[in-house]
Design a protein around this motif. Structure first.
Motif, PDB file in Angstrom:
ATOM      1  N   LYS A  69       0.825  -1.218   0.000  1.00 30.28           N
ATOM      2  CA  LYS A  69       0.000   0.000   0.000  1.00 30.28           C
ATOM      3  C   LYS A  69       0.856   1.264   0.000  1.00 30.28           C
ATOM      4  O   LYS A  69       0.359   2.338  -0.278  1.00 30.28           O
ATOM      5  CB  LYS A  69      -0.897   0.007   1.239  1.00 30.28           C
ATOM      6  CG  LYS A  69      -1.897  -1.123   1.277  1.00 30.28           C
ATOM      7  CD  LYS A  69      -2.653  -1.093   2.588  1.00 30.28           C
ATOM      8  CE  LYS A  69      -3.459  -2.376   2.785  1.00 30.28           C
ATOM      9  NZ  LYS A  69      -3.912  -2.528   4.159  1.00 30.28           N
ATOM     10  N   ARG A  70       2.122   1.126   0.369  1.00 26.69           N
ATOM     11  CA  ARG A  70       2.934   2.336   0.516  1.00 26.69           C
ATOM     12  C   ARG A  70       3.416   2.847  -0.838  1.00 26.69           C
ATOM     13  O   ARG A  70       3.665   2.068  -1.764  1.00 26.69           O
ATOM     14  CB  ARG A  70       4.138   2.054   1.410  1.00 26.69           C
ATOM     15  CG  ARG A  70       3.728   1.662   2.800  1.00 26.69           C
ATOM     16  CD  ARG A  70       4.686   2.118   3.848  1.00 26.69           C
ATOM     17  NE  ARG A  70       5.910   1.346   3.904  1.00 26.69           N
ATOM     18  CZ  ARG A  70       6.733   1.389   4.954  1.00 26.69           C
ATOM     19  NH1 ARG A  70       6.456   2.152   5.993  1.00 26.69           N
ATOM     20  NH2 ARG A  70       7.840   0.701   4.957  1.00 26.69           N
ATOM     21  N   LEU A  71       3.565   4.147  -0.893  1.00 26.03           N
ATOM     22  CA  LEU A  71       4.053   4.752  -2.119  1.00 26.03           C
ATOM     23  C   LEU A  71       5.538   4.459  -2.280  1.00 26.03           C
ATOM     24  O   LEU A  71       6.266   4.357  -1.287  1.00 26.03           O
ATOM     25  CB  LEU A  71       3.828   6.268  -2.072  1.00 26.03           C
ATOM     26  CG  LEU A  71       2.363   6.713  -2.046  1.00 26.03           C
ATOM     27  CD1 LEU A  71       2.286   8.204  -1.801  1.00 26.03           C
ATOM     28  CD2 LEU A  71       1.679   6.352  -3.346  1.00 26.03           C
ATOM     29  N   PRO A  72       5.992   4.359  -3.516  1.00 24.98           N
ATOM     30  CA  PRO A  72       7.429   4.156  -3.728  1.00 24.98           C
ATOM     31  C   PRO A  72       8.214   5.332  -3.158  1.00 24.98           C
ATOM     32  O   PRO A  72       7.751   6.462  -3.186  1.00 24.98           O
ATOM     33  CB  PRO A  72       7.560   4.099  -5.246  1.00 24.98           C
ATOM     34  CG  PRO A  72       6.200   3.815  -5.748  1.00 24.98           C
ATOM     35  CD  PRO A  72       5.241   4.388  -4.757  1.00 24.98           C
ATOM     36  N   LYS A  73       9.380   5.021  -2.651  1.00 24.74           N
ATOM     37  CA  LYS A  73      10.199   6.068  -2.064  1.00 24.74           C
ATOM     38  C   LYS A  73      11.392   6.357  -2.960  1.00 24.74           C
ATOM     39  O   LYS A  73      11.762   5.541  -3.791  1.00 24.74           O
ATOM     40  CB  LYS A  73      10.712   5.616  -0.697  1.00 24.74           C
ATOM     41  CG  LYS A  73       9.633   5.455   0.326  1.00 24.74           C
ATOM     42  CD  LYS A  73      10.177   4.846   1.586  1.00 24.74           C
ATOM     43  CE  LYS A  73      10.577   3.416   1.372  1.00 24.74           C
ATOM     44  NZ  LYS A  73      10.966   2.733   2.608  1.00 24.74           N
ATOM     45  N   THR A  74      11.974   7.535  -2.738  1.00 26.54           N
ATOM     46  CA  THR A  74      13.213   7.832  -3.446  1.00 26.54           C
ATOM     47  C   THR A  74      14.365   7.224  -2.655  1.00 26.54           C
ATOM     48  O   THR A  74      14.516   7.493  -1.469  1.00 26.54           O
ATOM     49  CB  THR A  74      13.405   9.355  -3.552  1.00 26.54           C
ATOM     50  OG1 THR A  74      12.279   9.879  -4.244  1.00 26.54           O
ATOM     51  CG2 THR A  74      14.672   9.674  -4.311  1.00 26.54           C
ATOM     52  N   LEU A  75      15.104   6.406  -3.316  1.00 24.10           N
ATOM     53  CA  LEU A  75      16.145   5.657  -2.619  1.00 24.10           C
ATOM     54  C   LEU A  75      17.511   6.008  -3.171  1.00 24.10           C
ATOM     55  O   LEU A  75      17.640   6.448  -4.303  1.00 24.10           O
ATOM     56  CB  LEU A  75      15.906   4.160  -2.802  1.00 24.10           C
ATOM     57  CG  LEU A  75      14.519   3.675  -2.390  1.00 24.10           C
ATOM     58  CD1 LEU A  75      14.295   2.275  -2.886  1.00 24.10           C
ATOM     59  CD2 LEU A  75      14.384   3.725  -0.883  1.00 24.10           C
ATOM     60  N   THR A  76      18.493   5.775  -2.349  1.00 27.57           N
ATOM     61  CA  THR A  76      19.845   5.988  -2.840  1.00 27.57           C
ATOM     62  C   THR A  76      20.459   4.653  -3.233  1.00 27.57           C
ATOM     63  O   THR A  76      20.174   3.633  -2.619  1.00 27.57           O
ATOM     64  CB  THR A  76      20.717   6.675  -1.781  1.00 27.57           C
ATOM     65  OG1 THR A  76      22.027   6.804  -2.323  1.00 27.57           O
ATOM     66  CG2 THR A  76      20.775   5.878  -0.486  1.00 27.57           C
ATOM     67  N   GLU A  77      21.232   4.694  -4.262  1.00 28.81           N
ATOM     68  CA  GLU A  77      21.920   3.477  -4.706  1.00 28.81           C
ATOM     69  C   GLU A  77      23.363   3.457  -4.224  1.00 28.81           C
ATOM     70  O   GLU A  77      24.107   2.533  -4.538  1.00 28.81           O
ATOM     71  CB  GLU A  77      21.880   3.384  -6.235  1.00 28.81           C
ATOM     72  CG  GLU A  77      20.586   2.805  -6.765  1.00 28.81           C
ATOM     73  CD  GLU A  77      20.347   1.378  -6.308  1.00 28.81           C
ATOM     74  OE1 GLU A  77      21.088   0.480  -6.726  1.00 28.81           O
ATOM     75  OE2 GLU A  77      19.416   1.170  -5.508  1.00 28.81           O
ATOM     76  N   ALA A  78      23.771   4.495  -3.503  1.00 29.81           N
ATOM     77  CA  ALA A  78      25.153   4.539  -3.023  1.00 29.81           C
ATOM     78  C   ALA A  78      25.438   3.333  -2.139  1.00 29.81           C
ATOM     79  O   ALA A  78      24.574   2.888  -1.386  1.00 29.81           O
ATOM     80  CB  ALA A  78      25.369   5.818  -2.236  1.00 29.81           C
ATOM     81  N   ALA A  79      26.639   2.816  -2.290  1.00 30.32           N
ATOM     82  CA  ALA A  79      26.990   1.619  -1.522  1.00 30.32           C
ATOM     83  C   ALA A  79      28.388   1.773  -0.942  1.00 30.32           C
ATOM     84  O   ALA A  79      29.261   2.382  -1.565  1.00 30.32           O
ATOM     85  CB  ALA A  79      26.929   0.398  -2.418  1.00 30.32           C
ATOM     86  N   LEU A  80      28.568   1.253   0.240  1.00 32.86           N
ATOM     87  CA  LEU A  80      29.898   1.201   0.846  1.00 32.86           C
ATOM     88  C   LEU A  80      30.228  -0.276   1.044  1.00 32.86           C
ATOM     89  O   LEU A  80      29.616  -0.950   1.882  1.00 32.86           O
ATOM     90  CB  LEU A  80      29.910   1.930   2.194  1.00 32.86           C
ATOM     91  CG  LEU A  80      31.245   1.973   2.922  1.00 32.86           C
ATOM     92  CD1 LEU A  80      32.256   2.809   2.155  1.00 32.86           C
ATOM     93  CD2 LEU A  80      31.085   2.537   4.330  1.00 32.86           C
ATOM     94  N   GLU A  81      31.145  -0.765   0.235  1.00 30.08           N
ATOM     95  CA  GLU A  81      31.427  -2.205   0.257  1.00 30.08           C
ATOM     96  C   GLU A  81      32.129  -2.594   1.556  1.00 30.08           C
ATOM     97  O   GLU A  81      32.717  -1.761   2.244  1.00 30.08           O
ATOM     98  CB  GLU A  81      32.288  -2.592  -0.957  1.00 30.08           C
ATOM     99  CG  GLU A  81      31.651  -2.259  -2.290  1.00 30.08           C
ATOM    100  CD  GLU A  81      30.303  -2.951  -2.519  1.00 30.08           C
ATOM    101  OE1 GLU A  81      29.932  -3.851  -1.743  1.00 30.08           O
ATOM    102  OE2 GLU A  81      29.607  -2.566  -3.482  1.00 30.08           O
ATOM    103  N   VAL A  82      32.070  -3.859   1.810  1.00 26.03           N
ATOM    104  CA  VAL A  82      32.540  -4.353   3.105  1.00 26.03           C
ATOM    105  C   VAL A  82      34.030  -4.054   3.326  1.00 26.03           C
ATOM    106  O   VAL A  82      34.456  -3.764   4.458  1.00 26.03           O
ATOM    107  CB  VAL A  82      32.217  -5.857   3.245  1.00 26.03           C
ATOM    108  CG1 VAL A  82      33.005  -6.701   2.254  1.00 26.03           C
ATOM    109  CG2 VAL A  82      32.436  -6.348   4.653  1.00 26.03           C
ATOM    110  N   GLU A  83      34.806  -4.096   2.255  1.00 24.95           N
ATOM    111  CA  GLU A  83      36.252  -3.844   2.426  1.00 24.95           C
ATOM    112  C   GLU A  83      36.557  -2.357   2.570  1.00 24.95           C
ATOM    113  O   GLU A  83      37.694  -1.978   2.821  1.00 24.95           O
ATOM    114  CB  GLU A  83      37.044  -4.446   1.260  1.00 24.95           C
ATOM    115  CG  GLU A  83      36.860  -3.768  -0.089  1.00 24.95           C
ATOM    116  CD  GLU A  83      35.702  -4.369  -0.890  1.00 24.95           C
ATOM    117  OE1 GLU A  83      34.773  -4.914  -0.250  1.00 24.95           O
ATOM    118  OE2 GLU A  83      35.719  -4.285  -2.130  1.00 24.95           O
TER     119      GLU A  83
END
Lengths: 295, 209
Positions: B86-100
């Motif tokens: 039911k929730r509207l789509p949100k604006t999301l970030t694709e930024a990632a900080l890898e484990v290393e």
């Protein structure tokens, strides 16, 4: 050090809290140097994971959350139960009551045509003396409504109160946020339910009283209008079984109506059926009472 | 709570007392879980209430008292999935900080409560649910896969991606944590459609037992 996505997944899926024997080892099939580097990454990752988990598990629920939840569930449960109890007898004895029900339905049709009037006709049936007495006690100069908020010592364990002096959730638009024992002359174990939405909200309280002997109060649902408006308070009385309820809210009729839940058609039918003689009543006589329950 | 052998509880009073035990034991825990999933107090309370209403109706199906917590969490999670639809789509970030790329200072730092809530809120629902199961319930990725009925590879992938995004969001609030090498990507719209499972990522809702 740069890792492949598979290596990252392998490290990221390692449990931080305890060893995960079945998980693939992030250091397997690697040279000693790479193995050491992977171990370092894993250690740092799990250290960070533990910090996240610690914060994630620390959210604080609102005070008294469990009690409030239990009370809400109990009143829901009681509502469902009371509905089934009310419906069952009608289904069990259709032949005896069928003609009367048809007759009542005719009366309902008429009553709905003048719905406001019909509902008001069903308003309070307390004997004048006891009605006046209760209203005086509730909203008089030193009445309950003035006294009950003198202290803010409300208890939040609503389940306890509900077991002693239950209330019907269907009657109200709000769930109580607290309660306190409130002995009155008719009931030493009476309970006052705090119907404010928060401690800073406009005062609204429901007194649940179990008088000695059978309560002789009608209707069995909150009246649409308060029976009394004294000072800043609106007060109404109704009875259910052996319980008597006195609802007092600060404000006028509009504020009062925001506290009660308006009766549904089934309630109306039940009320008319309980009233029995409503359709036989000379409507010419009843009309004045319909428009002014206080008169 | 006693094992009732799957039979209906004998009378309402016993049912009620079982419910009271369930509520008193698990309400706070469920609230925390719901709050992390839903991201706000109002939805969290609704989810907990829905959970107990469902539990009340199906109390007889709870055969082992010690599994009550997991059972309730599963009910709540399913209620959350309903909410997601039911929730509207949100604006999301694709930024990632890898484990290393986790800076040492970041690994040792305490995480701010609000910062974590905000970071979780910006994750896709399918990543957030996996992370909450991993961090809050402390489940292994295999257990998560079993409970959600997702392929293990999907869970591993979502866990890793979700953690990388969460780390990136947390790190973005602390410039001293940020790695110079970490690529910053543009935000994108979440494809938050749980009703259309893809072949590789089936968001199947687990029917609770």
């Amino acid at each position: 050090m740069s890792l492949s996505s598979k290596q990252r997944e392998t490290i990221d899926c390692q449990r931080f809290s305890r060893p995960d024997q079945s998980a693939p080892s992030p250091t397997a099939a690697a040279s000693a140097e790479e193995s050491q580097a992977a171990s370092d990454v894993l250690e740092r990752s799990q250290q960070f994971d533990r910090q996240i988990a610690k914060t994630m598990q620390s959210a604080e629920p609102p005070a008294g959350f469990a009690d409030r939840m239990l009370a809400q569930l109990l009143v829901e449960d009681q509502s469902a139960e009371s509905v089934s109890r009310e419906v069952a007898p009608a289904a069990d004895a259709p032949s005896v009551r069928s003609s009367r029900r048809r007759w009542v339905q005719v009366a309902v049709g008429f009553a709905l045509a003048s719905s406001a009037a019909a509902l008001l006709f069903m308003a309070l049936r307390v004997t004048p003396a006891s009605e006046a007495e209760i209203l005086e006690c509730a909203s008089g100069k030193d009445g309950w409504v003035h006294d009950v908020y003198q202290t803010d010592q409300w208890q939040t364990d609503l389940a306890d109160a509900m077991q002693v002096r239950p209330l019907n959730r269907r009657d109200l638009q709000r769930s109580p946020i607290g309660w306190r024992p409130y002995a009155v002359q008719w009931d030493e174990q009476a309970v006052a339910y705090d119907l404010r939405r928060n401690p800073f909200d406009t005062p609204a309280v429901l007194f649940a009283i179990k008088p000695a002997g059978q309560a002789s109060v009608e209707p069995t649902i909150p009246p649409l209008r308060p029976q009394n408006q004294t000072g800043a308070w609106s007060v109404a009385i109704w009875g259910q079984g052996d319980m008597l309820y006195v609802l007092a809210g600060k404000g006028g009729g509009a504020a009062y109506r925001q506290l009660i839940r308006r009766p549904e058609f089934t309630d109306l039918l039940r009320e008319l059926d309980a009233a029995g003689s409503i359709a036989a009543t000379d409507t010419r006589q009843s009309q004045p009472g319909l428009t002014d329950p206080n008169g | 709570m006693s094992d009732n052998g799957g039979r209906p509880l004998p009378d309402n009073s016993e049912n009620e007392s079982s419910l009271a035990v369930l509520v008193r034991t698990h309400a706070d825990d469920l609230y925390r879980y719901a709050f992390r999933l839903a991201g706000n107090a109002a939805d969290a309370e609704d989810l907990v209430q829905q959970t107990f209403v469902q539990a009340m109706t199906n109390l007889a199906s709870l055969r082992e008292g010690e599994k009550a917590r997991s059972w309730l969490f599963t009910i709540l999670r399913n209620a959350f999935f309903q909410l997601c639809r039911k929730r509207l789509p949100k604006t999301l970030t694709e930024a990632a900080l890898e484990v290393e790329e986790i800076p040492a200072a970041m690994a040792e730092s305490e995480i701010d409560e609000q910062l974590l809530a905000d970071a979780l809120d910006e994750l896709p629902d399918e990543h957030r649910v996996v992370l909450v199961m991993f961090y809050y319930e402390e489940l292994s990725y295999q257990q998560i896969a079993e409970q959600l009925d997702w392929p293990i590879g999907t869970v591993m992938s979502r866990l890793s991606r979700g953690k990388a995004k969460l780390r990136a969001k947390l790190a973005s609030s602390f410039p001293e944590w940020q790695s110079d090498e970490r690529p910053q990507q543009e935000p994108q719209k979440e494809a938050n459609d749980w009703s259309k499972p893809s072949r590789n990522d089936p968001p199947t809702i687990v029917p609770w037992q």
